[in-house]
Design a protein around this motif. Structure first.
Motif, PDB file in Angstrom:
ATOM      1  N   ASN A 188      86.520  57.697  27.966  1.00  0.00           N
ATOM      2  CA  ASN A 188      87.928  58.111  27.932  1.00  0.00           C
ATOM      3  C   ASN A 188      88.646  57.568  26.700  1.00  0.00           C
ATOM      4  OD1 ASN A 188      87.655  59.506  30.322  1.00  0.00           O
ATOM      5  ND2 ASN A 188      88.397  57.822  31.599  1.00  0.00           N
ATOM      6  N   VAL A 189      88.327  56.332  26.323  1.00  0.00           N
ATOM      7  CA  VAL A 189      88.937  55.752  25.122  1.00  0.00           C
ATOM      8  C   VAL A 189      88.527  56.559  23.892  1.00  0.00           C
ATOM      9  CG1 VAL A 189      88.928  53.763  23.571  1.00  0.00           C
ATOM     10  CG2 VAL A 189      89.194  53.419  26.027  1.00  0.00           C
ATOM     11  N   PHE A 190      87.236  56.878  23.780  1.00  0.00           N
ATOM     12  CA  PHE A 190      86.764  57.687  22.656  1.00  0.00           C
ATOM     13  C   PHE A 190      87.515  59.017  22.612  1.00  0.00           C
ATOM     14  CE2 PHE A 190      82.188  55.893  21.989  1.00  0.00           C
ATOM     15  CZ  PHE A 190      82.739  54.649  21.752  1.00  0.00           C
ATOM     16  N   ARG A 191      87.648  59.642  23.774  1.00  0.00           N
ATOM     17  CA  ARG A 191      88.300  60.952  23.851  1.00  0.00           C
ATOM     18  C   ARG A 191      89.760  60.861  23.402  1.00  0.00           C
ATOM     19  NH1 ARG A 191      87.052  62.081  29.060  1.00  0.00           N
ATOM     20  NH2 ARG A 191      85.045  62.961  28.422  1.00  0.00           N
ATOM     21  N   ARG A 192      90.424  59.806  23.824  1.00  0.00           N
ATOM     22  CA  ARG A 192      91.850  59.670  23.512  1.00  0.00           C
ATOM     23  C   ARG A 192      92.094  59.339  22.044  1.00  0.00           C
ATOM     24  NH1 ARG A 192      94.676  56.263  28.337  1.00  0.00           N
ATOM     25  NH2 ARG A 192      96.422  56.465  26.878  1.00  0.00           N
ATOM     26  N   VAL A 193      91.304  58.428  21.484  1.00  0.00           N
ATOM     27  CA  VAL A 193      91.577  58.013  20.107  1.00  0.00           C
ATOM     28  C   VAL A 193      91.072  59.029  19.086  1.00  0.00           C
ATOM     29  CG1 VAL A 193      91.556  55.579  20.754  1.00  0.00           C
ATOM     30  CG2 VAL A 193      89.469  56.627  19.866  1.00  0.00           C
ATOM     31  N   LEU A 194      90.051  59.806  19.457  1.00  0.00           N
ATOM     32  CA  LEU A 194      89.561  60.845  18.551  1.00  0.00           C
ATOM     33  C   LEU A 194      90.368  62.128  18.698  1.00  0.00           C
ATOM     34  CD1 LEU A 194      85.689  60.333  18.905  1.00  0.00           C
ATOM     35  CD2 LEU A 194      87.162  59.607  17.019  1.00  0.00           C
ATOM     36  N   GLY A 195      91.057  62.265  19.829  1.00  0.00           N
ATOM     37  CA  GLY A 195      91.902  63.429  20.046  1.00  0.00           C
ATOM     38  C   GLY A 195      91.128  64.717  20.157  1.00  0.00           C
ATOM     39  N   THR A 196      89.923  64.634  20.704  1.00  0.00           N
ATOM     40  CA  THR A 196      89.096  65.831  20.806  1.00  0.00           C
ATOM     41  C   THR A 196      88.148  65.707  21.992  1.00  0.00           C
ATOM     42  OG1 THR A 196      87.721  67.349  19.502  1.00  0.00           O
ATOM     43  CG2 THR A 196      87.231  65.000  19.303  1.00  0.00           C
ATOM     44  N   ASP A 197      87.263  66.676  22.132  1.00  0.00           N
ATOM     45  CA  ASP A 197      86.352  66.726  23.275  1.00  0.00           C
ATOM     46  C   ASP A 197      85.183  65.766  23.062  1.00  0.00           C
ATOM     47  OD1 ASP A 197      85.264  67.600  25.670  1.00  0.00           O
ATOM     48  OD2 ASP A 197      84.131  69.209  24.713  1.00  0.00           O
ATOM     49  N   VAL A 198      84.971  64.836  24.004  1.00  0.00           N
ATOM     50  CA  VAL A 198      83.876  63.861  23.925  1.00  0.00           C
ATOM     51  C   VAL A 198      83.119  63.875  25.248  1.00  0.00           C
ATOM     52  CG1 VAL A 198      83.234  61.443  23.613  1.00  0.00           C
ATOM     53  CG2 VAL A 198      85.182  62.392  22.349  1.00  0.00           C
ATOM     54  N   ASN A 199      81.804  64.069  25.164  1.00  0.00           N
ATOM     55  CA  ASN A 199      80.964  64.053  26.360  1.00  0.00           C
ATOM     56  C   ASN A 199      79.827  63.060  26.176  1.00  0.00           C
ATOM     57  OD1 ASN A 199      82.152  66.283  27.996  1.00  0.00           O
ATOM     58  ND2 ASN A 199      81.606  67.492  26.196  1.00  0.00           N
ATOM     59  N   ARG A 200      79.538  62.289  27.219  1.00  0.00           N
ATOM     60  CA  ARG A 200      78.419  61.343  27.184  1.00  0.00           C
ATOM     61  C   ARG A 200      77.201  62.020  27.799  1.00  0.00           C
ATOM     62  NH1 ARG A 200      80.294  57.618  30.312  1.00  0.00           N
ATOM     63  NH2 ARG A 200      78.928  57.984  32.082  1.00  0.00           N
ATOM     64  N   SER A 201      76.164  62.255  26.982  1.00  0.00           N
ATOM     65  CA  SER A 201      74.985  62.979  27.462  1.00  0.00           C
ATOM     66  C   SER A 201      73.868  62.049  27.913  1.00  0.00           C
ATOM     67  CB  SER A 201      74.454  63.916  26.369  1.00  0.00           C
ATOM     68  OG  SER A 201      74.072  63.189  25.216  1.00  0.00           O
ATOM     69  N   GLN A 202      73.888  60.801  27.456  1.00  0.00           N
ATOM     70  CA  GLN A 202      72.921  59.799  27.909  1.00  0.00           C
ATOM     71  C   GLN A 202      73.653  58.484  28.122  1.00  0.00           C
ATOM     72  OE1 GLN A 202      68.906  59.267  26.297  1.00  0.00           O
ATOM     73  NE2 GLN A 202      69.283  60.995  24.917  1.00  0.00           N
ATOM     74  N   CYS A 203      73.092  57.640  28.995  1.00  0.00           N
ATOM     75  CA  CYS A 203      73.744  56.366  29.289  1.00  0.00           C
ATOM     76  C   CYS A 203      72.681  55.310  29.589  1.00  0.00           C
ATOM     77  CB  CYS A 203      74.691  56.523  30.475  1.00  0.00           C
ATOM     78  SG  CYS A 203      75.557  55.003  30.930  1.00  0.00           S
ATOM     79  N   LEU A 204      72.743  54.186  28.897  1.00  0.00           N
ATOM     80  CA  LEU A 204      71.796  53.096  29.125  1.00  0.00           C
ATOM     81  C   LEU A 204      71.875  52.575  30.552  1.00  0.00           C
ATOM     82  CD1 LEU A 204      72.257  51.155  25.774  1.00  0.00           C
ATOM     83  CD2 LEU A 204      70.055  51.929  26.668  1.00  0.00           C
ATOM     84  N   ALA A 205      73.085  52.472  31.077  1.00  0.00           N
ATOM     85  CA  ALA A 205      73.266  51.934  32.429  1.00  0.00           C
ATOM     86  C   ALA A 205      72.677  52.844  33.495  1.00  0.00           C
ATOM     87  CB  ALA A 205      74.750  51.703  32.704  1.00  0.00           C
ATOM     88  N   GLU A 206      72.480  54.123  33.145  1.00  0.00           N
ATOM     89  CA  GLU A 206      71.916  55.082  34.095  1.00  0.00           C
ATOM     90  C   GLU A 206      70.435  55.337  33.836  1.00  0.00           C
ATOM     91  OE1 GLU A 206      74.391  58.493  33.691  1.00  0.00           O
ATOM     92  OE2 GLU A 206      76.154  57.535  34.595  1.00  0.00           O
ATOM     93  N   GLY A 207      69.823  54.492  32.995  1.00  0.00           N
ATOM     94  CA  GLY A 207      68.394  54.610  32.740  1.00  0.00           C
ATOM     95  C   GLY A 207      68.020  55.309  31.453  1.00  0.00           C
ATOM     96  N   GLY A 208      68.997  55.723  30.662  1.00  0.00           N
ATOM     97  CA  GLY A 208      68.708  56.375  29.393  1.00  0.00           C
ATOM     98  C   GLY A 208      68.212  55.380  28.355  1.00  0.00           C
ATOM     99  N   SER A 209      67.646  55.898  27.280  1.00  0.00           N
ATOM    100  CA  SER A 209      67.154  55.026  26.209  1.00  0.00           C
ATOM    101  C   SER A 209      68.274  54.584  25.282  1.00  0.00           C
ATOM    102  CB  SER A 209      66.072  55.752  25.400  1.00  0.00           C
ATOM    103  OG  SER A 209      66.597  56.941  24.820  1.00  0.00           O
ATOM    104  N   CYS A 210      69.430  55.230  25.396  1.00  0.00           N
ATOM    105  CA  CYS A 210      70.597  54.897  24.588  1.00  0.00           C
ATOM    106  C   CYS A 210      71.809  55.598  25.195  1.00  0.00           C
ATOM    107  CB  CYS A 210      70.402  55.334  23.126  1.00  0.00           C
ATOM    108  SG  CYS A 210      70.008  57.092  22.943  1.00  0.00           S
ATOM    109  N   CYS A 211      72.990  55.289  24.672  1.00  0.00           N
ATOM    110  CA  CYS A 211      74.201  56.008  25.065  1.00  0.00           C
ATOM    111  C   CYS A 211      74.529  57.001  23.955  1.00  0.00           C
ATOM    112  CB  CYS A 211      75.375  55.046  25.260  1.00  0.00           C
ATOM    113  SG  CYS A 211      75.189  53.933  26.669  1.00  0.00           S
TER     114      CYS A 211
END
Length: 213
Positions: free
Chosen positions: A178-201
């Protein structure tokens, strides 16, 4: 660099951590190597910003030159901050309920967004993405960014300093997105997440097209 040299420098750092500032001569005697050899290791550790020299007054004679650890060297020792944070968050849930956790991360989102907006004000989207990745990298996220062929951007984080907390409280990940989305002022989606077992975020950033008149 040989394994023996690496181990000697680790020993120097451990001694300075546990026994405090020490002269080159005392370190050489403590480890059991020549003073010439210890000075070579000291020079390398100084170059790597892990130790620095200082002087201490003595009852008699000239002040002694001793070496002590820098703040950077502190990062070499194990930390257990995530356990403390998890304990604190668990206590908050026990006392005030789970809604309080959401309130805390909402406040964190507001604070971080306000701070970053000041730093990124006036920059283009690409400049904002680059600056944001550099700031994340400085916090230990091992972040990099790139512009894709389709004109979108991507920020990839190969490390998460708060991964252990994020596995229990996914609000931390949502807050970051949400912070990324707000400060960039555009559409930001997280497609991978380390905390969810991904190899990176992985954060995919698409510039919002202005509607045509």
């Amino acid at each position: 660099m040989s394994i023996q040299e690496t181990n000697t420098r680790k020993t120097i750092i451990t001694i300075l951590r546990t026994e405090g500032p020490m002269s080159a001569g005392d370190l050489a005697e403590r480890i059991g190597i020549t003073e010439m050899a210890i000075r070579r290791h000291i020079a390398t550790l100084e170059r790597d910003s892990l130790i620095y020299p200082t002087t201490i007054r003595q009852p008699m004679g000239r002040p002694a030159k001793v070496y002590q650890l820098t703040e950077e060297a502190d990062d070499l020792f194990p930390k257990n901050y995530h356990s403390l944070m998890l304990d604190i968050l668990e206590d908050i849930v026990r006392v005030d309920g789970e809604d309080k956790i959401k309130e805390i991360f909402d406040q964190r989102e507001e604070r971080l967004s306000a701070h970053l907006n000041e730093l990124l004000d006036g920059k283009s989207l690409e400049e904002k993405v680059q600056t944001l990745a550099e700031m994340q990298n400085s916090k230990g996220y091992l972040a990099k960014w790139e512009r894709k062929d389709d004109g979108s951007y991507e920020i990839v984080e190969y490390n998460c300093p708060i991964a252990q907390v994020s596995k229990v409280y996914p609000e931390t990940c949502s807050c970051e997105t949400n912070v990324f989305r707000r400060v960039l002022g555009t559409d930001v989606n997280r497609s991978q997440c380390l905390a969810e077992g991904g190899s990176c975020c992985v954060f995919k950033i698409h510039e919002i097209e202005e509607p045509q008149a």
